[in-house]
Scaffold this active site. Sequence first.
Site, short mmCIF file in Angstrom:
data_model
loop_
_atom_site.label_atom_id
_atom_site.label_comp_id
_atom_site.label_asym_id
_atom_site.label_seq_id
_atom_site.Cartn_x
_atom_site.Cartn_y
_atom_site.Cartn_z
N GLY A 225 0.72 -1.28 0.06
CA GLY A 225 0.08 0.03 0.07
C GLY A 225 0.82 1.21 -0.02
CB SER A 226 -0.09 4.76 0.54
OG SER A 226 -0.71 4.71 1.99
CD GLU A 245 7.00 -5.67 -1.85
OE1 GLU A 245 7.33 -4.80 -2.65
OE2 GLU A 245 7.61 -6.93 -1.45
CG LEU A 246 5.93 0.79 1.59
CD1 LEU A 246 6.58 1.59 2.49
CD2 LEU A 246 4.58 0.31 2.19
CB CYS A 279 3.44 0.01 -7.03
SG CYS A 279 3.69 -1.58 -7.32
CD GLU A 373 2.64 5.78 -5.30
OE1 GLU A 373 2.42 6.16 -4.15
OE2 GLU A 373 2.96 4.90 -6.05
P1 NAP Z 1 -3.49 2.44 1.39
O1 NAP Z 1 -4.39 3.52 1.04
O2 NAP Z 1 -2.38 2.74 1.71
O3 NAP Z 1 -4.35 1.04 1.69
C1 NAP Z 1 -3.76 -0.06 1.62
C2 NAP Z 1 -4.30 -0.89 2.74
O4 NAP Z 1 -4.05 -0.53 4.03
C3 NAP Z 1 -5.67 -1.00 2.37
O5 NAP Z 1 -6.21 -2.12 2.72
C4 NAP Z 1 -6.20 0.03 3.70
O6 NAP Z 1 -7.55 -0.21 4.17
C5 NAP Z 1 -5.34 -0.57 4.75
N1 NAP Z 1 -5.13 0.46 5.73
C6 NAP Z 1 -5.60 1.77 5.89
N2 NAP Z 1 -5.18 2.28 7.12
C7 NAP Z 1 -4.63 1.29 7.77
C8 NAP Z 1 -4.10 1.48 9.33
N3 NAP Z 1 -4.19 2.29 10.10
N4 NAP Z 1 -3.62 -0.06 9.64
C9 NAP Z 1 -3.65 -1.10 8.71
N5 NAP Z 1 -4.04 -1.10 7.49
C10 NAP Z 1 -4.56 0.07 6.95
O7 NAP Z 1 -3.04 2.29 -0.50
P2 NAP Z 1 -4.23 2.24 -1.69
O8 NAP Z 1 -4.63 3.31 -1.97
O9 NAP Z 1 -5.10 1.16 -1.49
O10 NAP Z 1 -2.81 1.59 -2.93
C11 NAP Z 1 -2.02 2.48 -3.33
C12 NAP Z 1 -0.73 2.47 -2.82
O11 NAP Z 1 -0.08 0.93 -2.78
C13 NAP Z 1 0.39 3.23 -3.79
O12 NAP Z 1 1.21 3.93 -3.07
C14 NAP Z 1 1.20 2.05 -4.61
O13 NAP Z 1 2.26 2.46 -4.88
C15 NAP Z 1 1.10 0.99 -3.22
N6 NAP Z 1 1.30 -0.36 -4.05
C16 NAP Z 1 2.50 -0.73 -4.01
C17 NAP Z 1 2.78 -2.10 -4.54
C18 NAP Z 1 4.21 -2.88 -4.25
O14 NAP Z 1 4.18 -3.82 -4.63
N7 NAP Z 1 5.16 -1.98 -4.04
C19 NAP Z 1 1.79 -2.67 -5.53
C20 NAP Z 1 0.71 -2.14 -5.49
C21 NAP Z 1 0.25 -0.88 -4.81
P3 NAP Z 1 -8.84 0.63 3.56
O15 NAP Z 1 -8.84 0.38 2.20
O16 NAP Z 1 -9.86 0.06 4.52
O17 NAP Z 1 -8.58 2.18 4.10
#
Ligand code: NAP
Length: 472
Positions: A225-226, A245-246, A279, A373
């Site tokens: 995630g982010s 994995e960010l 990502c 990003e």
């Molecule tokens: P996100 O907002 O960080 O959410 C990711 C996950 O974290 C979701 O399931 C979210 O739940 C959960 N979450 C939120 N707050 C949390 C907390 N306090 N404690 C535990 N979990 C929590 O990311 P996104 O918008 O879904 O995805 C985009 C990001 O992912 C981008 O930055 C992208 O680069 C990154 N990404 C990285 C890779 C890699 O392999 N490096 C691959 C794909 C994506 P909710 O949905 O309920 O908020």
Amino acid sequence: MKMHIGGQWVDRSEKIEVLNPFSGSVIDTIPRASQQDVEIALKTAERGAEIMAKMTGYERYEIIHKVSEIMTERVEELAQTITLEEGKILAEATMEASRATEIIALSAEEAKRLSGEVVPLEGGPGVKGKFGFTIRIPCGIVVGISPFNFPLHLVCHKVGPALASGNAIILKPATDTPLSALKLVELFLEAGTPPEAIQCITGAGSEIGDVLCSDKLVRKITFTGSREVGEHICHTAGLKRVTMELGSNSPLIIMPDADLEKVAKAAAASGYSNAGQVCISTQRILAHEKIHGDFLDAFKEQVEDISTGNPIEASTKMGPMIREHDAIRVNQWVEEAVNEGAELIAGGERNGQIHTPTLLSNVKSEMKISSDEVFGPVVGVTSVDNIDEAIALANDTDYGLSAAIFTQNINWAMKFAREVDSGNLMVNWGTQWRADLMPYGGLKSSGIGKEGPKYAVEEMTELKMVILHLDD
Ligand code: NAP
């Protein structure tokens, strides 16, 4: 759909709507889990971990392999779900579902390969009569938290290796795209996975994430995630293993000896698939000044060829972004860059959640469109004088997930591979490329640890050292 906790499918009166990002219509609802639901999942996972650890590697292999067989039969259905909840075009969703199947098949194989090694203790001075070897044991309870953009593929990278290693897993899928993960859990149960060993809790990460991540019963968190949420989890997790994995803002360098038609095609595929919400999307192109103008002409043609619309229709090449506020943010960043001196070559418009594929030139590294990003369909091009300037600009970021160079010069290619701070390095293709068996992960703020079943299994197991003190 219901969530799967406590060994059963469970509903709650409080619900969250899952929306189709293209039409805005409600496609399903999921329960909004509470902190008490997290407690149920953790207690159940303790039992699940015991059951899994007692199974032989071959027994785990049989179950996981069966899942891959069922998935193969249902690729089309899985792809439809991905497109409906995430908004990527059906061709990309079909590729995601096929790759997800492959991850599960690879994970099944890893279940048979958990092993240790003999450590040659007597190679140390004065050591005699000792025999040492390592054994790998499961961590116990693994929490897998996934983002919206690959709602099946990235969940498989967590659940496959976790179960192959003999752990129990609690999945927490993204609230925008939970259906693919829930459907995957159905398939795991159908294949015979103990219901206590695979749970999927739905609800807002901001409400249940801290309780889930901070609990001492959890021995491993695998998060995609982010950067912001990843850093938050690292703070709340305490002493436990984490894989992070960010995000990234991946650079692509073009040297003067590159085949520009090939670069333009690769950059279009790498920069705009899934509306740039990948990502490892190509975000920053660093083009040598000798070919800068010709490249822009070739690339503009490719970008303008990307049609937008309903992702379920075969003629559409790019669908909507996941949320309207993300499309608005991307559009604001484009406007800001233009006000700061960037030139808009293509796109730049927003219609609801659809942002047109956008190409900017004269981008400076301090502009937000380059330094942050974007996670949207925007690519910025900057002219560079030589390989040293290109590498310096490529590294002028906190991120380091994927980087690319186009050149026929082996010395430039190897200099790039050695000096660019990135976990994945592509020579003569765009930044967006991944084989699911390879070690995959970022440097710097792009993360910690590696995915890819073989490598994830190492991160989801503990290494124990055994020493036999033998009589002479
Ligand atoms: P996100 O907002 O960080 O959410 C990711 C996950 O974290 C979701 O399931 C979210 O739940 C959960 N979450 C939120 N707050 C949390 C907390 N306090 N404690 C535990 N979990 C929590 O990311 P996104 O918008 O879904 O995805 C985009 C990001 O992912 C981008 O930055 C992208 O680069 C990154 N990404 C990285 C890779 C890699 O392999 N490096 C691959 C794909 C994506 P909710 O949905 O309920 O908020």
